[in-house]
Structure formats: structure tokens, C-alpha cells
Design an enzyme around this catalytic site. Structure first.
Site, PDB file in Angstrom:
ATOM      1  CB  ALA A  88      -1.038  -0.173   1.181  1.00 51.63           C
ATOM      2  CE  LYS A  89       4.644   0.654  -4.496  1.00 47.31           C
ATOM      3  NZ  LYS A  89       3.831  -0.450  -4.550  1.00 47.31           N
TER       4      LYS A  89
END
Length: 275
Positions: A88-89
Site C-alpha cells: 500500500a506504500k
């Protein structure tokens, strides 16, 4: 060593695998129109061939509430003992990062998360505080434009070099809980070797095999630690869309088996086989 690292090492050894399969479902590419059912079939067909699964948040969010429900079903479908790395960074102001960390690790039950370090240590620390979970910090990514910022020359702590190297050095300094990994793309094998030389035995997630054209052999050679382990060679589209027909799960298994065996053949060639 964190509980996540122990889990990752155990899964890799049990399945004799450094392969991470990315679960990036897109309704326009899938042969069936049920994301959860599609992923469950892929997981059932490949769970003895992988060291981890990596669902990419964006593909689920894109489908609204049904997609989020499919993500929950997907995470629940992964067998115990195989880590789930949620891609999901995340990364933001510290209070927002705390909420992101709670969502990933408590609400969704992910074992690890990808994190963007652009805002610095205080934005990453809330994730690191979950000492039993893995935190994979973006260093040198696989996309074509990554060099625009990540290769910029910087000076930090008396050392001059590209920004991605400074990220790797900072990750080592932040690793008090032993739960940090790095993200380095398969499309940049020389940079991968450099990051490995900086971070020692920390795990490295290597996306970009398959559809992005990353070099599998170079990724193994340059990505493994001194024991021939601690790298997650990630393939997504080339595995889950190996067939667009009703045999998609069987085709995914065949491709995952091919990749795992190719990785292991390279380990053998390097003199670092599984016991």
C-alpha cells in the site's frame, strides 16, 4: 529478529521458495468476475510454492466496498504460516501513519506493509512500533521514472551517493526492532546489489519479475544475503494471469512452479541450495 522475519524464514524454508506472488486482481483481466473467488483459487493452487503473498491495495480499493471485502476474504484465505505483505506504500505525518499502521496490522491483519520514507523517520516510526510486523521501505523501485528522484546525488552522514543508498543506510539505522525490509526493483539489478551490500541480511522485496521484464537470475544473484536467503522475488501478472480460461488456477500453479524452480536452480548454481 522480529516475529515477521521468523515467519518469513520459516515459510521460505518449508516451501523451499523465495517466490512472492502478487495478488493484483483486475476484473477486466480475470476469467471470472469474483475477486475473492479468483484469489482463493490462486492461493489454493500455489500456497506450497511461495514464501509470501502480496496483495496490492489499489486493485481492491478500485472496486469500492466489494473490493475491500474481497481483500479481507483474500487475507483470510492465506494459510497460517505464510506471510501476507500488504502493498500500500503508506507514509504520512506521524499521527496519520499511526492510523495507517493500525489499519494494516490490526484491522486487516497483514504481516507486513510497504512504506514510503519520503517524509522521514517520524513518518515511518509508527509502522516500526509494531515490532512483530514487517515494514518494507521503498528504496529503488522498478518503474521507469524511479531514477528521477531515487538516483539524485545526496550527502548524508558524511557519505555521498544516490538517494536510494541513503534510504538504505537510514533503514539500517532505524532497524531497532529488526523488522525493516527494503524494496528494490528487479529492473535495476546493479542497484539491488548495492542495496544488499548496505543492508546486510535485511529482507529485500524485489518486484518487477514477469510483466515488467526484470532479470530473474540477476535478481537472485544480487538480491540474496550471504546465506542465499532473505529476498522475496515477486511476480504478479505473469502468475495470476498465466491463463485467461477456466484453467487459470492450474496455469498459475505451473508458472509459480517454474519460477520457484528457476530461482532454486540459480541458488544451486551459486552454491547456496536449500538443505
Amino acid at each position: 529478529m522480529s516475529a515477521f522475519i521468523e515467519q518469513l524464514d520459516a515459510a521460505a524454508a518449508r516451501n523451499r521458495s523465495l517466490l512472492c506472488v502478487g495478488l493484483d486482481p483486475s476484473l477486466s483481466a480475470m476469467p471470472i468476475d469474483n475477486i475473492a473467488e479468483f484469489n482463493r483459487a490462486i492461493i489454493a493452487a500455489t500456497s506450497d510454492l511461495v514464501c509470501a503473498y502480496k496483495p496490492q491495495w489499489a486493485f481492491y480499493e478500485a472496486e469500492g466496498i466489494p473490493g475491500i471485502e474481497a481483500l479481507q476474504a483474500t487475507i483470510e484465505a492465506v494459510p497460517d504460516g505464510i506471510p501476507v505483505l500488504l502493498d500500500a506504500k503508506r507514509g504520512d505525518m506521524d499521527n496519520t501513519s499511526r492510523a495507517y499502521a493500525k489499519a494494516a496490522f490490526e484491522t486487516w491483519g497483514a504481516d507486513a506493509l510497504t512504506v514510503n520514507p519520503y517524509q522521514g523517520h517520524d513518518a515511518v516510526q509508527p509502522f516500526l512500533d509494531y515490532a512483530d510486523r514487517g515494514v518494507f521501505v521503498l528504496a529503488r523501485t522498478s518503474n521507469p521514472g524511479s531514477a528521477e528522484f531515487q538516483d539524485l546525488r545526496v550527502r548524508g552522514n558524511g557519505v555521498e551517493g544516490p538517494l536510494y543508498e541513503e534510504v538504505a543506510r537510514q533503514a539500517v539505522a532505524w532497524n531497532d526492532n529488526g523488522n525493516i525490509g527494503l524494496v528494490v526493483g528487479a529492473t535495476v539489478p546493479d542497484e539491488l546489489a548495492r542495496v544488499r551490500s548496505i543492508v546486510g541480511s535485511m529482507p529485500i522485496l524485489v518486484p518487477g519479475i514477469g510483466a515488467q521484464g526484470g532479470d530473474l537470475e540477476a535478481s537472485v544473484q544480487n538480491g540474496v544475503d550471504q546465506n542465499g536467503r532473505r529476498v522475496l522475488i515477486s511476480a504478479s501478472r505473469s502468475v495470476i494471469y498465466a491463463s485467461k480460461g477456466g484453467d487459470f488456477a492450474e496455469a498459475a500453479r505451473a508458472e509459480a512452479l517454474r519460477l520457484r524452480d528457476a530461482i532454486n536452480a540459480e541458488l544451486e548454481r551459486m552454491g547456496k541450495p536449500w538443505p
